[in-house]
Design a protein around this motif. Sequence first.
Motif, PDB file in Angstrom:
ATOM      1  N   MET A 267      74.138   8.382  33.641  1.00 48.10           N
ATOM      2  CA  MET A 267      74.115   8.381  35.091  1.00 48.10           C
ATOM      3  C   MET A 267      75.077   7.309  35.586  1.00 48.10           C
ATOM      4  O   MET A 267      74.919   6.148  35.279  1.00 48.10           O
ATOM      5  CB  MET A 267      72.719   8.112  35.614  1.00 48.10           C
ATOM      6  CG  MET A 267      71.679   9.066  35.146  1.00 48.10           C
ATOM      7  SD  MET A 267      70.608   9.524  36.491  1.00 48.10           S
ATOM      8  CE  MET A 267      69.874  10.951  35.775  1.00 48.10           C
TER       9      MET A 267
ATOM     10  N   ASP B 270      74.702  11.526  40.445  1.00 42.53           N
ATOM     11  CA  ASP B 270      73.919  11.983  39.295  1.00 42.53           C
ATOM     12  C   ASP B 270      72.427  11.923  39.580  1.00 42.53           C
ATOM     13  O   ASP B 270      71.636  12.506  38.838  1.00 42.53           O
ATOM     14  CB  ASP B 270      74.222  11.093  38.078  1.00 42.53           C
ATOM     15  CG  ASP B 270      75.689  11.153  37.687  1.00 42.53           C
ATOM     16  OD1 ASP B 270      76.170  12.250  37.381  1.00 42.53           O
ATOM     17  OD2 ASP B 270      76.353  10.095  37.720  1.00 42.53           O
ATOM     18  N   LEU B 271      72.046  11.191  40.635  1.00 43.70           N
ATOM     19  CA  LEU B 271      70.644  11.015  40.963  1.00 43.70           C
ATOM     20  C   LEU B 271      70.506  10.693  42.446  1.00 43.70           C
ATOM     21  O   LEU B 271      71.328   9.967  43.005  1.00 43.70           O
ATOM     22  CB  LEU B 271      70.040   9.870  40.133  1.00 43.70           C
ATOM     23  CG  LEU B 271      68.551   9.580  40.288  1.00 43.70           C
ATOM     24  CD1 LEU B 271      67.721  10.726  39.691  1.00 43.70           C
ATOM     25  CD2 LEU B 271      68.187   8.267  39.595  1.00 43.70           C
TER      26      LEU B 271
ATOM     27  N   ILE C 159      74.395   6.813  41.903  1.00 42.35           N
ATOM     28  CA  ILE C 159      73.064   7.015  42.461  1.00 42.35           C
ATOM     29  C   ILE C 159      73.114   6.853  43.978  1.00 42.35           C
ATOM     30  O   ILE C 159      73.575   5.824  44.483  1.00 42.35           O
ATOM     31  CB  ILE C 159      72.046   6.028  41.855  1.00 42.35           C
ATOM     32  CG1 ILE C 159      71.915   6.285  40.349  1.00 42.35           C
ATOM     33  CG2 ILE C 159      70.695   6.133  42.555  1.00 42.35           C
ATOM     34  CD1 ILE C 159      70.996   5.322  39.622  1.00 42.35           C
TER      35      ILE C 159
END
Length: 150
Positions: A1, A111-112, A4
């Motif tokens: 990741m 990614d998040l 974010i």
Amino acid sequence: MKKIVIAIDYHPTSEKVAETGYKLAKKLGAQVCLLHVIADTRYYGMEHRTFLGYEGYNYPVNPEMDSQIENVAKDFLVKAALHLDNKVATKIKKGETAPCILEYANEWQADLIVMGTHSHSVLEKLFMGTEATKVLEKTQIPVFMVPVKK
């Protein structure tokens, strides 16, 4: 990741969401972007205690003044980012909350997505749903939910 997105709003529980998301990002070595969606102008006149280093609730905001609302949002995000780390990016989007969160997360290639779960009444959830639920229903990006109910 590597990236974010942390979605925050004008509720003091955003402090817990931002700090939890930031700690996770640091552990993963990921970039962070604090995202705020200007959706419902009634929140801009609320009075809350200082949180995330932001004291902007000490002055009234005229909801019809779009530029003033945007300036308040920018001030909020700058203070929130500095509260976490001076390397945190910020982004303001305008529109419906859930679609804007998803749009920006895709645009930024996140990614998040990190967001909080506000506690609402059963009736409110039944008739309107929650922004978190709307994001979860439509996302193709993993979502990390931070419980904020006391």
